[in-house]
Design a protein around this motif. Sequence first.
Motif, PDB file in Angstrom:
ATOM      1  N   ALA A  87       0.459  11.268 -16.384  1.00  0.00           N
ATOM      2  CA  ALA A  87      -0.107  11.335 -17.740  1.00  0.00           C
ATOM      3  C   ALA A  87       0.376  10.146 -18.569  1.00  0.00           C
ATOM      4  N   GLY A  88      -0.545   9.536 -19.311  1.00  0.00           N
ATOM      5  CA  GLY A  88      -0.210   8.418 -20.184  1.00  0.00           C
ATOM      6  C   GLY A  88      -0.018   7.089 -19.473  1.00  0.00           C
ATOM      7  N   ARG A  89      -0.294   7.006 -18.162  1.00  0.00           N
ATOM      8  CA  ARG A  89      -0.034   5.784 -17.393  1.00  0.00           C
ATOM      9  C   ARG A  89      -1.301   5.135 -16.832  1.00  0.00           C
ATOM     10  N   GLY A  90      -2.481   5.559 -17.271  1.00  0.00           N
ATOM     11  CA  GLY A  90      -3.709   4.955 -16.777  1.00  0.00           C
ATOM     12  C   GLY A  90      -3.781   3.475 -17.124  1.00  0.00           C
ATOM     13  N   GLY A  91      -4.637   2.743 -16.414  1.00  0.00           N
ATOM     14  CA  GLY A  91      -4.810   1.323 -16.691  1.00  0.00           C
ATOM     15  C   GLY A  91      -5.349   0.576 -15.493  1.00  0.00           C
ATOM     16  N   VAL A  92      -5.095  -0.724 -15.475  1.00  0.00           N
ATOM     17  CA  VAL A  92      -5.516  -1.593 -14.381  1.00  0.00           C
ATOM     18  C   VAL A  92      -4.312  -1.798 -13.473  1.00  0.00           C
ATOM     19  N   PHE A  93      -4.531  -1.627 -12.168  1.00  0.00           N
ATOM     20  CA  PHE A  93      -3.454  -1.708 -11.187  1.00  0.00           C
ATOM     21  C   PHE A  93      -3.795  -2.733 -10.108  1.00  0.00           C
ATOM     22  N   LEU A  94      -2.775  -3.399  -9.621  1.00  0.00           N
ATOM     23  CA  LEU A  94      -2.882  -4.289  -8.468  1.00  0.00           C
ATOM     24  C   LEU A  94      -2.220  -3.583  -7.299  1.00  0.00           C
ATOM     25  N   MET A  95      -2.982  -3.364  -6.231  1.00  0.00           N
ATOM     26  CA  MET A  95      -2.453  -2.745  -5.016  1.00  0.00           C
ATOM     27  C   MET A  95      -2.382  -3.821  -3.935  1.00  0.00           C
ATOM     28  N   THR A  96      -1.219  -3.971  -3.324  1.00  0.00           N
ATOM     29  CA  THR A  96      -1.042  -4.923  -2.229  1.00  0.00           C
ATOM     30  C   THR A  96      -0.270  -4.249  -1.110  1.00  0.00           C
ATOM     31  N   GLY A  97      -0.307  -4.838   0.061  1.00  0.00           N
ATOM     32  CA  GLY A  97       0.475  -4.283   1.158  1.00  0.00           C
ATOM     33  C   GLY A  97       0.189  -4.950   2.477  1.00  0.00           C
ATOM     34  N   LEU A 177       1.971  -0.724  -5.693  1.00  0.00           N
ATOM     35  CA  LEU A 177       0.977  -0.514  -6.745  1.00  0.00           C
ATOM     36  C   LEU A 177       1.674  -0.905  -8.045  1.00  0.00           C
ATOM     37  N   VAL A 178       1.125  -1.916  -8.732  1.00  0.00           N
ATOM     38  CA  VAL A 178       1.728  -2.428  -9.962  1.00  0.00           C
ATOM     39  C   VAL A 178       0.719  -2.263 -11.091  1.00  0.00           C
ATOM     40  N   ARG A 179       1.146  -1.618 -12.166  1.00  0.00           N
ATOM     41  CA  ARG A 179       0.299  -1.477 -13.351  1.00  0.00           C
ATOM     42  C   ARG A 179       0.348  -2.794 -14.100  1.00  0.00           C
ATOM     43  N   ILE A 180      -0.823  -3.481 -14.177  1.00  0.00           N
ATOM     44  CA  ILE A 180      -0.838  -4.816 -14.770  1.00  0.00           C
ATOM     45  C   ILE A 180      -1.518  -4.847 -16.132  1.00  0.00           C
ATOM     46  N   GLY A 181      -2.088  -3.721 -16.547  1.00  0.00           N
ATOM     47  CA  GLY A 181      -2.724  -3.692 -17.858  1.00  0.00           C
ATOM     48  C   GLY A 181      -3.156  -2.298 -18.249  1.00  0.00           C
ATOM     49  N   GLY A 182      -3.442  -2.124 -19.548  1.00  0.00           N
ATOM     50  CA  GLY A 182      -3.828  -0.804 -20.073  1.00  0.00           C
ATOM     51  C   GLY A 182      -5.301  -0.570 -20.015  1.00  0.00           C
TER      52      GLY A 182
END
Length: 182
Positions: A87-97, A177-182
């Motif tokens: 909750a409260g953490r939505g946004g744009v994410f970068l997934m790498t692996g 998974l890195v949150r890079i923006g809202g």
Amino acid sequence: TAMSAVRVRLRAMIAAAGGTYNDTTGTITLPSGGGGAAPDIVRLALNGTADMSYNAGNVMPISWTLELEDAAGYHADPQNSRITVPAGRGGVFLMTGLIDLVGSGVTDSAVSVSLNGQFYADLASLPSGYTQASFSATLRLAAGDYVVINIWTAAGSGLAVRAKHPSMSARATHAELVRIGG
């Protein structure tokens, strides 16, 4: 190479978010948005040397048995495959692996991501004879959304997603998974 293409895409996405990427250290620096918290980072891997077995012809979710970093609680799944946005953490994410496969007669394989239980996108394709692939994707996720990274191989025996490469000290299969923006 595939890894070079991932780095170029990663640099472009980070620059678009106003940040920098250090190739030498792998450090991502993003603006804090005027005193905000650091970006959420989820780093997952397979634990120790326990490879994850799977059968050819089936799409199989990867079970992340080791949390390397997850301060915000994205990976609170008892089955270990889901990464859920709190909750409260939505946004744009970068997934790498990186996916590292092992087995006899490994044929065409694919890595994909599911969003909320539905196929979302192919992340990587491995032709016959290839057993490693890096992947990256940019995802827009809302609170409560969950992603699952999947593996599929057409044919082969003794198939497994490798936890640790035998000739290296580094973990083989891992995801971030890195949150890079809202």
